[in-house]
Design an enzyme around this catalytic site. Sequence first.
Site, mmCIF file in Angstrom:
data_model
loop_
_atom_site.group_PDB
_atom_site.id
_atom_site.type_symbol
_atom_site.label_atom_id
_atom_site.label_comp_id
_atom_site.label_asym_id
_atom_site.label_seq_id
_atom_site.Cartn_x
_atom_site.Cartn_y
_atom_site.Cartn_z
ATOM 1 N N HIS A 264 0.844 -1.196 0.000
ATOM 2 C CA HIS A 264 0.000 0.000 0.000
ATOM 3 C C HIS A 264 0.876 1.240 0.000
ATOM 4 O O HIS A 264 1.926 1.245 0.621
ATOM 5 C CB HIS A 264 -0.929 0.020 1.229
ATOM 6 C CG HIS A 264 -2.095 0.920 1.027
ATOM 7 N ND1 HIS A 264 -2.042 2.266 1.297
ATOM 8 C CD2 HIS A 264 -3.321 0.673 0.523
ATOM 9 C CE1 HIS A 264 -3.208 2.803 0.981
ATOM 10 N NE2 HIS A 264 -4.000 1.868 0.507
ATOM 11 N N ASP A 315 -8.015 -5.546 -0.293
ATOM 12 C CA ASP A 315 -8.467 -6.450 -1.357
ATOM 13 C C ASP A 315 -8.126 -7.913 -1.101
ATOM 14 O O ASP A 315 -8.707 -8.795 -1.735
ATOM 15 C CB ASP A 315 -7.851 -6.023 -2.703
ATOM 16 C CG ASP A 315 -8.482 -4.750 -3.216
ATOM 17 O OD1 ASP A 315 -9.695 -4.581 -3.006
ATOM 18 O OD2 ASP A 315 -7.772 -3.920 -3.796
HETATM 19 N N1 ACO Z 1 3.853 -7.723 -4.587
HETATM 20 C C1 ACO Z 1 5.192 -7.727 -4.761
HETATM 21 N N2 ACO Z 1 5.950 -6.624 -4.656
HETATM 22 C C2 ACO Z 1 5.328 -5.482 -4.356
HETATM 23 C C3 ACO Z 1 3.945 -5.409 -4.147
HETATM 24 C C4 ACO Z 1 3.211 -6.589 -4.277
HETATM 25 N N3 ACO Z 1 1.885 -6.587 -4.108
HETATM 26 N N4 ACO Z 1 3.608 -4.145 -3.850
HETATM 27 C C5 ACO Z 1 4.732 -3.442 -3.867
HETATM 28 N N5 ACO Z 1 5.773 -4.246 -4.167
HETATM 29 C C6 ACO Z 1 7.171 -3.866 -4.293
HETATM 30 C C7 ACO Z 1 7.422 -3.254 -5.666
HETATM 31 O O1 ACO Z 1 7.760 -4.201 -6.625
HETATM 32 C C8 ACO Z 1 8.524 -2.278 -5.358
HETATM 33 O O2 ACO Z 1 9.714 -3.017 -5.215
HETATM 34 P P1 ACO Z 1 11.105 -2.443 -5.770
HETATM 35 O O3 ACO Z 1 11.363 -1.209 -4.956
HETATM 36 O O4 ACO Z 1 12.050 -3.548 -5.531
HETATM 37 O O5 ACO Z 1 10.877 -2.135 -7.225
HETATM 38 C C9 ACO Z 1 8.171 -1.771 -3.956
HETATM 39 O O6 ACO Z 1 7.430 -2.827 -3.354
HETATM 40 C C10 ACO Z 1 7.312 -0.509 -3.986
HETATM 41 O O7 ACO Z 1 6.155 -0.775 -4.775
HETATM 42 P P2 ACO Z 1 5.396 0.297 -5.626
HETATM 43 O O8 ACO Z 1 4.553 -0.399 -6.646
HETATM 44 O O9 ACO Z 1 6.338 1.348 -6.112
HETATM 45 O O10 ACO Z 1 4.483 0.935 -4.501
HETATM 46 P P3 ACO Z 1 3.334 1.980 -4.741
HETATM 47 O O11 ACO Z 1 3.162 2.707 -3.487
HETATM 48 O O12 ACO Z 1 3.594 2.770 -5.979
HETATM 49 O O13 ACO Z 1 2.063 1.067 -5.076
HETATM 50 C C11 ACO Z 1 0.377 -0.524 -4.749
HETATM 51 C C12 ACO Z 1 1.139 0.647 -4.130
HETATM 52 C C13 ACO Z 1 -0.163 -0.118 -6.118
HETATM 53 C C14 ACO Z 1 -0.818 -0.849 -3.850
HETATM 54 C C15 ACO Z 1 1.315 -1.740 -4.869
HETATM 55 O O14 ACO Z 1 1.689 -2.169 -3.584
HETATM 56 C C16 ACO Z 1 0.693 -2.870 -5.658
HETATM 57 O O15 ACO Z 1 0.776 -2.874 -6.881
HETATM 58 N N6 ACO Z 1 0.038 -3.849 -4.960
HETATM 59 C C17 ACO Z 1 -0.630 -4.927 -5.667
HETATM 60 C C18 ACO Z 1 -1.978 -4.456 -6.202
HETATM 61 C C19 ACO Z 1 -2.979 -4.237 -5.103
HETATM 62 O O16 ACO Z 1 -3.144 -5.044 -4.210
HETATM 63 N N7 ACO Z 1 -3.688 -3.119 -5.198
HETATM 64 C C20 ACO Z 1 -4.758 -2.759 -4.258
HETATM 65 C C21 ACO Z 1 -4.311 -1.657 -3.354
HETATM 66 S S1 ACO Z 1 -5.550 -1.232 -2.176
HETATM 67 C C22 ACO Z 1 -6.712 -0.445 -3.103
HETATM 68 O O17 ACO Z 1 -6.413 0.311 -3.974
HETATM 69 C C23 ACO Z 1 -8.079 -0.721 -2.860
#
Ligand code: ACO
Length: 378
Positions: A264, A315
Amino acid sequence: MAAEVYAGAVDKGLEGVVACTTKISFIVDATLTYRGYTIEDLAEHSNFEEVVYLLWENRLPNAEEFKAFKNEISEYLSLPADAIAALKALPVKDVHPMAWLRTAASTLALWDNEAQSTDPKAQKRVALRLTARMGMLVALFERVRQGKDFVPPKKDQSLAWNFLYMLNGTDPDEETVKVLDTCLILHADHELNCSAFAARVTSSSLSDIYSSVVSAISALKGPLHGGANEQVMLMLKDIGTVDNAKEWIKDALAQKKKVMGFGHRVYKNGDPRAKILRVMSEKLTKKSGEPKWYEMSKTIDDTVQNEKGLLPNVDFYSATVYYSMGIPIDLYTPIFAVSRVTGWLAHIFEQYSNNRIYRPRGQWEGPEGLKWKPLNQR
Ligand code: ACO
């Protein structure tokens, strides 16, 4: 041209940017509050309609106000016959329900003669209509897809009760209604999330409520936002057994894949909604005779935490909660919209009340000084 005029830190994804002031909901560490009340307090004691009143009116209603508010919502638990006919004519085969919902919400505006009004009383009626009818739209989609007749809602029942009734065509049991009602409370608002921000951006141009809500539905649809709950259940189905879960996740992470339902932007110490939903998931999967879905989820939860230090978001466990209720997997995100529309509406009104158009800048990194040449010289 001087591209460096705007040079400096680019906040990709607007991380850490405070784009507006708000009094609707707020996150501090692992605590989420709606208008100052914790989500745990509301999930345990309140109900969805009361939470909607709270989000819109900035306080809880007294008994008389609450009765009047529920009556106002009930008044709009119907759709014009022409609108139903137009919606039934939309394709459903191989159409994602969120794509259908986006079109349907936009279509409804064409039957609302107050859709363009800037009068606050008319805008409130538009908000009530959207709140009453979002669940009707989702249920209508599902009934049409199944080749069944639309089941009109009952005016003396709650939005949660009616959603299940319209979907299945039979009276839902009290416990299932309570579960859905709690899910609706948990999903109603979440500060400046992607879809609420989309709604606010659209309304900041002083565009109308329906247009702002359609923007929000479009943003919610994406798998990085509301679309993740559907992806979680598809992942669980793909994994298949509890024994497969750990290796499957380790393999996915090794391939740098994202595990849906984890991580998140704001919560780094856990999403309080996920904690509530985890308890519900454990109970409901047992009750439905398929505890493996919870056990698999818990194994994934532990593995992602150990491997990446990431915690589940709203989620993750909502997927198995909806699955245990027998809801079709691709309706999970539309159900999110049935609830979140109320938060979007609160944000749209807050934006209108203290508006300035959103207009950030982009940092130029393309070529400069190019000169146009006729076709035969390129
Ligand atoms: N699985 C694996 N790795 C992850 C995940 C995940 N679910 N979420 C974040 N990371 C990792 C990224 O790969 C990144 O790693 P790196 O620095 O080695 O490249 C690091 O953690 C930061 O991730 P970002 O995607 O840059 O984080 P951001 O704050 O931009 O995105 C988000 C947040 C979109 C929720 C992200 O965690 C994600 O894509 N999660 C999966 C999708 C999801 O569950 N979305 C629902 C969110 S809640 C809602 O909107 C209702």
